[in-house]
Design a protein around this motif. Structure first.
Motif, PDB file in Angstrom:
ATOM      1  N   MET A   1      55.344  64.139 105.125  1.00  0.00           N
ATOM      2  CA  MET A   1      56.605  63.476 104.777  1.00  0.00           C
ATOM      3  C   MET A   1      57.852  64.441 105.364  1.00  0.00           C
ATOM      4  N   SER A   2      57.478  65.680 105.601  1.00  0.00           N
ATOM      5  CA  SER A   2      58.659  66.585 106.013  1.00  0.00           C
ATOM      6  C   SER A   2      58.618  66.707 107.432  1.00  0.00           C
TER       7      SER A   2
ATOM      8  N   GLY B   1      48.940  68.112  98.062  1.00  0.00           N
ATOM      9  CA  GLY B   1      50.195  68.619  98.474  1.00  0.00           C
ATOM     10  C   GLY B   1      50.705  69.032  99.749  1.00  0.00           C
ATOM     11  N   LEU B   2      49.571  69.815 100.519  1.00  0.00           N
ATOM     12  CA  LEU B   2      49.765  69.968 101.935  1.00  0.00           C
ATOM     13  C   LEU B   2      50.043  68.998 102.804  1.00  0.00           C
TER      14      LEU B   2
ATOM     15  N   LEU C   1      50.819  65.688 101.903  1.00  0.00           N
ATOM     16  CA  LEU C   1      52.112  64.797 101.499  1.00  0.00           C
ATOM     17  C   LEU C   1      53.239  65.970 102.269  1.00  0.00           C
ATOM     18  N   TYR C   2      53.376  66.909 101.985  1.00  0.00           N
ATOM     19  CA  TYR C   2      54.650  67.702 102.574  1.00  0.00           C
ATOM     20  C   TYR C   2      54.345  67.696 104.131  1.00  0.00           C
ATOM     21  N   THR C   3      53.579  67.859 104.846  1.00  0.00           N
ATOM     22  CA  THR C   3      53.478  67.714 106.253  1.00  0.00           C
ATOM     23  C   THR C   3      53.771  66.458 106.530  1.00  0.00           C
TER      24      THR C   3
ATOM     25  N   HIS D   1      44.064  73.036 105.510  1.00  0.00           N
ATOM     26  CA  HIS D   1      43.942  72.002 104.488  1.00  0.00           C
ATOM     27  C   HIS D   1      42.450  71.584 104.791  1.00  0.00           C
TER      28      HIS D   1
END
Length: 148
Positions: A105-106, A98-99, A101-103, A3
């Motif tokens: 939130m998940s 996207g990276l 947000l994914y990191t 990122h």
């Protein structure tokens, strides 16, 4: 780490007129991301050399990406105003967002809010409320910086 390299690469591809607001936004971003990385390193209880290596990699990745972007920008055949360049920058920005947000939130939300007994088994609503207000405030601040 990917990122930060992509953010730096994107920054290196930008024109001079975009640099001042972009440097301010990335400085804020890296500052707060540094706090998050430091907290994760402390929670992981790694040894000294592993912490040192991870801190060094974090410190260098954006700079390496900027160097790659500047080399691409100043290289032969690169037209920063072309449709292809704008599409490439847009795709890189999308991947970086996207990276993140994914990191966030998940991985982090799950770890800090869902499986954290202090949050989900608390008799008081104060810890989860303060946590979610903090997340909301961070999103709001980053949205304002993004609009700027």
């Amino acid at each position: 780490l990917i990122h930060s390299v992509l953010i730096g690469f994107d920054m290196g591809l930008q024109t001079k007129s975009v640099w001042i607001p972009l440097v301010i936004a990335i400085s804020f971003h890296q500052f707060f991301e540094g706090f998050a990385v430091a907290q994760i390193l402390l929670d992981a209880k790694f040894g000294f050399w592993k912490k040192f290596a991870m801190t060094a990699f974090y410190s260098l990745t954006t700079s390496v990406g900027i160097v790659i972007g500047i080399c691409t920008y100043t290289g032969e055949g690169y037209d920063g105003q072309s449709k292809g360049a704008n599409i490439t920058i847009g795709i890189i920005d999308s991947i970086c967002g996207g990276l993140l947000l994914y990191t966030g939130m998940s991985v982090f939300w799950t770890e800090w809010f869902v499986v954290n007994p202090e949050m989900c088994l608390s008799d008081s609503l104060t810890p989860p409320t303060m946590g979610f207000l903090g997340v909301f405030l961070g999103m709001l601040i980053m949205s304002v910086i993004g609009i700027w």
